[in-house]
Design an enzyme around this catalytic site. Structure first.
Site, PDB file in Angstrom:
ATOM      1  N   ASP A 254       0.835  -1.200   0.000  1.00  0.00           N
ATOM      2  CA  ASP A 254       0.000   0.000   0.000  1.00  0.00           C
ATOM      3  C   ASP A 254       0.865   1.244   0.000  1.00  0.00           C
ATOM      4  OD1 ASP A 254      -2.234  -1.429   0.008  1.00  0.00           O
ATOM      5  OD2 ASP A 254      -2.924  -0.843   2.021  1.00  0.00           O
ATOM      6  N   ALA A 255       1.961   1.195   0.780  1.00  0.00           N
ATOM      7  CA  ALA A 255       2.801   2.390   0.907  1.00  0.00           C
ATOM      8  C   ALA A 255       3.454   2.717  -0.424  1.00  0.00           C
ATOM      9  CB  ALA A 255       3.856   2.186   1.978  1.00  0.00           C
TER      10      ALA A 255
ATOM     11  N   ASP B 217       0.787   4.053  -2.584  1.00  0.00           N
ATOM     12  CA  ASP B 217       0.466   5.427  -2.190  1.00  0.00           C
ATOM     13  C   ASP B 217       1.563   6.387  -2.607  1.00  0.00           C
ATOM     14  OD1 ASP B 217      -1.928   4.720  -1.119  1.00  0.00           O
ATOM     15  OD2 ASP B 217      -1.155   4.496   0.913  1.00  0.00           O
TER      16      ASP B 217
ATOM     17  N   SER C 275     -13.513   7.014  -3.154  1.00  0.00           N
ATOM     18  CA  SER C 275     -12.276   6.620  -2.526  1.00  0.00           C
ATOM     19  C   SER C 275     -11.832   7.802  -1.654  1.00  0.00           C
ATOM     20  CB  SER C 275     -11.310   6.332  -3.659  1.00  0.00           C
ATOM     21  OG  SER C 275     -10.062   6.044  -3.162  1.00  0.00           O
TER      22      SER C 275
ATOM     23  N   GLU D 238     -11.032   8.335  12.847  1.00  0.00           N
ATOM     24  CA  GLU D 238     -11.305   6.925  13.118  1.00  0.00           C
ATOM     25  C   GLU D 238     -10.304   6.065  12.352  1.00  0.00           C
ATOM     26  OE1 GLU D 238     -14.783   7.895  10.752  1.00  0.00           O
ATOM     27  OE2 GLU D 238     -14.840   5.804  10.113  1.00  0.00           O
TER      28      GLU D 238
ATOM     29  N   LYS E  76      -8.584   3.606   9.737  1.00  0.00           N
ATOM     30  CA  LYS E  76      -8.858   3.224   8.357  1.00  0.00           C
ATOM     31  C   LYS E  76      -8.661   1.720   8.283  1.00  0.00           C
ATOM     32  CE  LYS E  76      -7.790   4.392   3.601  1.00  0.00           C
ATOM     33  NZ  LYS E  76      -7.633   3.035   3.092  1.00  0.00           N
TER      34      LYS E  76
ATOM     35  N   ASP F  38      -8.245  -1.918   6.845  1.00  0.00           N
ATOM     36  CA  ASP F  38      -7.662  -2.432   5.607  1.00  0.00           C
ATOM     37  C   ASP F  38      -8.411  -3.676   5.145  1.00  0.00           C
ATOM     38  OD1 ASP F  38      -6.017  -2.657   3.483  1.00  0.00           O
ATOM     39  OD2 ASP F  38      -4.267  -3.352   4.598  1.00  0.00           O
TER      40      ASP F  38
ATOM     41  N   ARG G 241     -17.421  -2.267  -4.315  1.00  0.00           N
ATOM     42  CA  ARG G 241     -17.233  -0.938  -4.864  1.00  0.00           C
ATOM     43  C   ARG G 241     -17.030  -0.962  -6.379  1.00  0.00           C
ATOM     44  NH1 ARG G 241     -12.475   3.026  -2.973  1.00  0.00           N
ATOM     45  NH2 ARG G 241     -11.213   1.406  -3.914  1.00  0.00           N
TER      46      ARG G 241
ATOM     47  N   TYR H 152     -19.325   2.533   8.425  1.00  0.00           N
ATOM     48  CA  TYR H 152     -18.794   3.876   8.673  1.00  0.00           C
ATOM     49  C   TYR H 152     -19.356   4.971   7.780  1.00  0.00           C
ATOM     50  CZ  TYR H 152     -15.519   2.166   5.078  1.00  0.00           C
ATOM     51  OH  TYR H 152     -14.982   1.615   3.966  1.00  0.00           O
TER      52      TYR H 152
ATOM     53  N   LYS I 172     -12.902  13.116   8.888  1.00  0.00           N
ATOM     54  CA  LYS I 172     -14.081  13.549   8.123  1.00  0.00           C
ATOM     55  C   LYS I 172     -14.681  14.796   8.760  1.00  0.00           C
ATOM     56  CE  LYS I 172     -15.171   8.723   7.214  1.00  0.00           C
ATOM     57  NZ  LYS I 172     -15.988   7.560   7.589  1.00  0.00           N
TER      58      LYS I 172
ATOM     59  N   LYS J 235      -2.273   8.206   6.241  1.00  0.00           N
ATOM     60  CA  LYS J 235      -1.726   6.854   6.159  1.00  0.00           C
ATOM     61  C   LYS J 235      -0.533   6.669   7.099  1.00  0.00           C
ATOM     62  CE  LYS J 235      -3.915   4.633   2.856  1.00  0.00           C
ATOM     63  NZ  LYS J 235      -3.104   4.159   1.826  1.00  0.00           N
TER      64      LYS J 235
ATOM     65  N   CYS K 196      15.963  -2.190 -28.822  1.00  0.00           N
ATOM     66  CA  CYS K 196      14.901  -2.875 -28.091  1.00  0.00           C
ATOM     67  C   CYS K 196      15.344  -4.306 -27.790  1.00  0.00           C
ATOM     68  CB  CYS K 196      13.627  -2.878 -28.925  1.00  0.00           C
ATOM     69  SG  CYS K 196      12.335  -3.914 -28.229  1.00  0.00           S
TER      70      CYS K 196
ATOM     71  N   CYS L   6      12.914  -6.714 -30.082  1.00  0.00           N
ATOM     72  CA  CYS L   6      12.923  -6.789 -31.549  1.00  0.00           C
ATOM     73  C   CYS L   6      14.207  -6.236 -32.156  1.00  0.00           C
ATOM     74  CB  CYS L   6      11.726  -6.040 -32.121  1.00  0.00           C
ATOM     75  SG  CYS L   6      11.868  -4.251 -31.961  1.00  0.00           S
TER      76      CYS L   6
ATOM     77  N   CYS M   3      10.984   1.796 -27.704  1.00  0.00           N
ATOM     78  CA  CYS M   3      11.266   1.046 -28.925  1.00  0.00           C
ATOM     79  C   CYS M   3      10.508   1.748 -30.057  1.00  0.00           C
ATOM     80  CB  CYS M   3      10.768  -0.383 -28.743  1.00  0.00           C
ATOM     81  SG  CYS M   3      10.570  -1.266 -30.290  1.00  0.00           S
TER      82      CYS M   3
ATOM     83  N   CYS N 121       7.093  -4.558 -33.405  1.00  0.00           N
ATOM     84  CA  CYS N 121       7.842  -5.134 -32.282  1.00  0.00           C
ATOM     85  C   CYS N 121       6.928  -6.149 -31.600  1.00  0.00           C
ATOM     86  CB  CYS N 121       8.240  -4.044 -31.286  1.00  0.00           C
ATOM     87  SG  CYS N 121       8.840  -4.710 -29.712  1.00  0.00           S
TER      88      CYS N 121
HETATM   89  S1  IVH Z   1     -14.931   6.678   4.447  1.00  0.00           S
HETATM   90  C1  IVH Z   1     -16.543   8.868   0.760  1.00  0.00           C
HETATM   91  N1  IVH Z   1     -13.940   5.462   6.533  1.00  0.00           N
HETATM   92  O1  IVH Z   1     -10.677   3.275   2.481  1.00  0.00           O
HETATM   93  C2  IVH Z   1     -15.634   8.310   1.769  1.00  0.00           C
HETATM   94  N2  IVH Z   1     -13.324   4.649   4.378  1.00  0.00           N
HETATM   95  O2  IVH Z   1      -8.957   4.551   0.574  1.00  0.00           O
HETATM   96  C3  IVH Z   1     -15.880   6.889   2.001  1.00  0.00           C
HETATM   97  N3  IVH Z   1     -11.884   2.693   4.420  1.00  0.00           N
HETATM   98  O3  IVH Z   1     -12.974   3.217  -0.153  1.00  0.00           O
HETATM   99  C4  IVH Z   1     -14.858   6.221   2.773  1.00  0.00           C
HETATM  100  N4  IVH Z   1     -11.762   2.516   6.605  1.00  0.00           N
HETATM  101  O4  IVH Z   1     -12.918   1.217   1.499  1.00  0.00           O
HETATM  102  C5  IVH Z   1     -13.990   5.509   5.196  1.00  0.00           C
HETATM  103  N5  IVH Z   1     -13.175   4.442   8.461  1.00  0.00           N
HETATM  104  C6  IVH Z   1     -13.226   4.501   7.144  1.00  0.00           C
HETATM  105  C7  IVH Z   1     -12.532   3.575   6.328  1.00  0.00           C
HETATM  106  C8  IVH Z   1     -12.606   3.699   4.950  1.00  0.00           C
HETATM  107  C9  IVH Z   1     -11.389   1.996   5.443  1.00  0.00           C
HETATM  108  C10 IVH Z   1     -11.619   2.391   3.019  1.00  0.00           C
HETATM  109  C11 IVH Z   1     -12.806   2.470   2.103  1.00  0.00           C
HETATM  110  C12 IVH Z   1     -12.440   3.500   1.083  1.00  0.00           C
HETATM  111  C13 IVH Z   1     -10.966   3.419   1.118  1.00  0.00           C
HETATM  112  C14 IVH Z   1     -10.324   4.655   0.580  1.00  0.00           C
END
Ligand code: IVH
Length: 692
Positions: free
Chosen positions: A39-40, A43, A88, A120, A122, A124, A143, A232, A296, A320, A414, A417, A438, A444
């Protein structure tokens, strides 16, 4: 190199590269549940892209991964169009970026008072939307690409802590609860123990195990997996049910959902950051994976005003956790040739465990990157992987690189080719491209094969059972050399007996021919995208299809437009979001007789569906609006976003094409010009009346 040191041409190359990488990772993540970067790492690629695009906004293309949410839904499940898109989140990585986010929110809202934010964990896992009608669970969806997801109703019903019937009575008749499906650490360990005992491969991490479990065709299998859910957020609603984020989540709890106990509300950056640190400290004890903290805006009326930018809300962001690092040895550097001819160096590493994932490859991006790192085969290197999967080489750790020359060069021929591989010079800036390509085009084999792989891929023709391996095999046997060959494969080779080929069986062979047959109808945008032209991704393909409607009109115009003095060329360039690069790529392609012949052969095998004609239903749709002077009720950004969401074009200067000038106090030359040109001038309030 930081974006500010780059030339536009360099940035362009890098943006292209990053976009391709990110797309490939998205594909692996969303479609195979098998991410190949952490993920890192992911990201950090994304972040670099966002930074570059911020520095060079003129280089943002409509199909940039920053403009998109996820990936296309897989075709195993039937599709569900989300009533409200599933968004997202954007990311911040530092305190500074968090403050910027907070300032941005206030500025957009034009508010100086305190604004409350929630914080709150996040989670995974995988996001899911669960629809309730009159308190009864009726549908569950993934999604997908944010617009269209997969129908996983049967699977969702098997998740223990998701209620089939809501408690209480104060829920809206229609309520879509959204949240994260995940697997806890202890349950994950137990699952892997069972896998091993059965002689099967272990799951890489809880997220993959959850994804694999949730998307089982047989819901009985899902039922046997220890999935859990945290609620959430929400999607479709028949009526609002709360005034704040906090209140909404409290309600979820009373209706029978598990909600995360670590959600809290703060009014200062310090409060949020302290909570972030607190959550980071507790991370190991949580017994489920989290990869950051989500902030949020608490007030839902403010959330509504803030709205979203293409893929993510303006009212939320994810903070993150930093990436995990490890030391290993660079064993070799391989060079891969992609669909557009780009030569990409790939680091082969002595496998090393980075935060629970075994890493053996990392991308090295391009030759400049290798030179920046002064890499030599045999070096001990530090690598980094964030969250989940593919990694990045950060630096050499055991040698004094200052004594080394920056002399790495990709092959100038290349590797596939043998044609010349060159770094183009950007005509406009005179700067050399970061990417070496190329020059052999579709002659190719690597480019031809990669183009065919792209042609059958999910977002293009989406032919099930036809992937990289199959395309390579067919290509090498001279059975498929161009797109039309896919559709004539069976008729040309009645005795092919695919089932006798290695890796094929009776079922997979007949499934393949059925899958090909099923894709003989395609819409204009997808067909264009499938051709894989440079600078013409999904977004641009859609814009072009929307503009020309039919394939015939699109291709006729593109052929005419290859004369840059033609009206067709000007018409092409007038499409909002289609830049010179895309237009040039399209006309170069259609200008070639050879390419047109390839397309004609393809068209004799398939039928193409016209794009939908746009509907006009707002009083300002299609109108050009200019804002000037000080707006009192909204920030300029909010006013602009509202206008655009209603289908208006927002321009920066007044011309004969302007339909409305919205002028606040302090308006000057634009007001005068509008008066001279007879442009309709409105106050902010008059504008609000017009659009309300
Ligand atoms: S809120 C419109 N809250 O992270 C905003 N998302 O990287 C909706 N996720 O698609 C997302 N924990 O699948 C929200 N506490 C949390 C979350 C969370 C994990 C995920 C979610 C989102 C993704 C975005």
């Amino acid at each position: 190199m930081s974006p500010s040191d780059m030339t536009e041409a360099q940035a362009k190359g890098r943006i292209k590269f990053l976009s391709l990488e990110i797309r490939a990772h998205d594909e692996a993540y969303y479609q195979s549940d098998d991410p190949n970067v952490s993920d890192a790492e992911y990201d950090s690629l994304r972040k670099e892209l966002v930074n570059l695009e911020t520095q060079f906004p003129q280089l943002i293309v409509k199909d940039s991964p920053t403009q998109k949410i996820g990936s296309n839904p897989s075709s195993k499940f039937s599709k569900i169009k989300h009533g409200v898109p599933m968004l997202s989140l954007d990311n911040v990585f530092t305190e500074e970026e968090l403050s910027e986010f907070l300032v941005r929110v206030k500025k957009y809202l034009n508010i100086n008072n305190k604004i409350y934010f929630t914080a709150e964990p996040k989670i995974d896992g995988l996001s899911a939307g669960i629809l309730y009608k009159n308190g009864k669970l009726v549908r569950g969806a993934t999604r997908g690409d944010g617009r269209v997801g997969e129908d996983i109703t049967a699977n969702i019903r098997t998740v223990d802590n998701i209620p089939h019937t809501l408690s209480g009575t104060d829920w809206p008749e229609i309520l879509e609860v959204r949240g994260e499906v995940y697997i806890g650490h202890d349950e994950f360990a137990a699952m892997n123990k069972t896998q091993l005992a059965a002689g099967q491969a272990e799951y890489k991490n809880p997220r993959n195990a959850a994804a694999g479990s949730l998307r089982q065709i047989d819901a009985n299998v899902t039922a046997s997996r220890p999935l859990k859910f945290f609620a959430y957020t929400w999607g479709e609603l028949s009526a609002p049910f709360a005034a704040t984020q906090m209140e909404a989540v409290e309600k979820f709890k009373t209706w029978g959902f598990d909600v995360n106990p670590l959600m809290a509300r703060f009014e200062t950056a310090k409060g949020l950051l302290d909570h972030y640190s607190d959550i980071a400290l507790r991370r190991a004890d949580l017994r489920y994976d989290i990869d950051g903290v989500v902030y949020k805006v608490d007030d839902l009326a403010l959330q509504e005003r803030l709205g979203f930018v293409s893929r993510a809300p303006r009212w939320a962001t994810a903070h993150k956790f930093p990436a995990e690092k490890a030391i290993t040895v660079l064993e070799d550097i391989d060079v891969q040739v992609g669909r557009t001819g780009a030569l990409t160096p790939v680091a082969r590493l002595t496998p090393v465990n980075v935060g629970g994932v075994l890493v053996s490859n990392a991308t090295l991006h391009n030759e400049d990157e290798i030179n920046r790192l002064r890499l030599r085969i045999g070096d001990k290197v530090e690598i980094q992987r964030a969250g989940d999967v593919i990694p990045q080489v950060l630096r050499v750790v055991d040698a004094d690189i200052s004594a080394r020359e920056a002399d790495y060069q990709l092959p100038t021929q290349c590797p596939v080719c043998g044609a010349d591989a060159v770094r183009d010079i950007d005509e406009k800036t005179g700067k050399i491209d970061v990417v070496r390509r190329c020059t052999n085009g579709l002659s190719c084999p690597a480019q031809a094969v990669e183009s065919l792989i792209h042609f059958v891929s999910r977002r293009a023709f989406d032919i099930d059972g036809m992937g990289a391996k199959q395309i390579e095999a067919f290509y090498n046997q001279d059975l498929v050399k161009e797109p039309a060959d896919i559709f004539t494969l069976e008729s040309r080779n009645p005795d092919i007996k695919l089932e006798t080929w290695e890796g094929w069986g009776q079922t997979s062979a007949s499934n393949l021919f059925a899958a090909i047959k099923a894709k003989r109808e395609i819409d204009t945008a997808k067909l264009l995208y499938a051709l894989g032209l440079r600078h013409i991704g999904q977004g641009t393909s859609e814009l072009l299809a929307k503009h020309y409607i039919s394939w015939a009109a699109l291709s006729d115009s593109a052929i005419k437009a290859s004369d840059h003095a033609s009206a067709a060329w000007l018409d092409l360039l007038s499409i909002d979001g289609v830049g010179g690069a895309a237009a040039g790529s399209l006309t170069t392609f259609f200008g070639s007789e050879e390419h047109r012949a390839v397309i004609d052969r393809l068209l004799s095998q398939i039928s193409v569906i016209d794009a939908e004609r746009p509907t006009h239903d707002s009083p300002v749709s299609g109108k050009t609006v200019v804002f000037t002077g000080k707006l009192e009720r909204f920030s300029r950004d909010e006013a602009k976003a509202r206008a655009q969401s209603l289908g208006a074009k927002v321009a920066g200067s007044v011309s004969a094409k302007t339909d409305y000038l919205v002028a606040g106090p302090g308006a000057g030359s634009k007001l005068k010009k509008a008066a001279d040109l007879g442009v309709n001038t409105l106050t902010e309030d008059e504008w609000l009346v017009l659009i309300s």
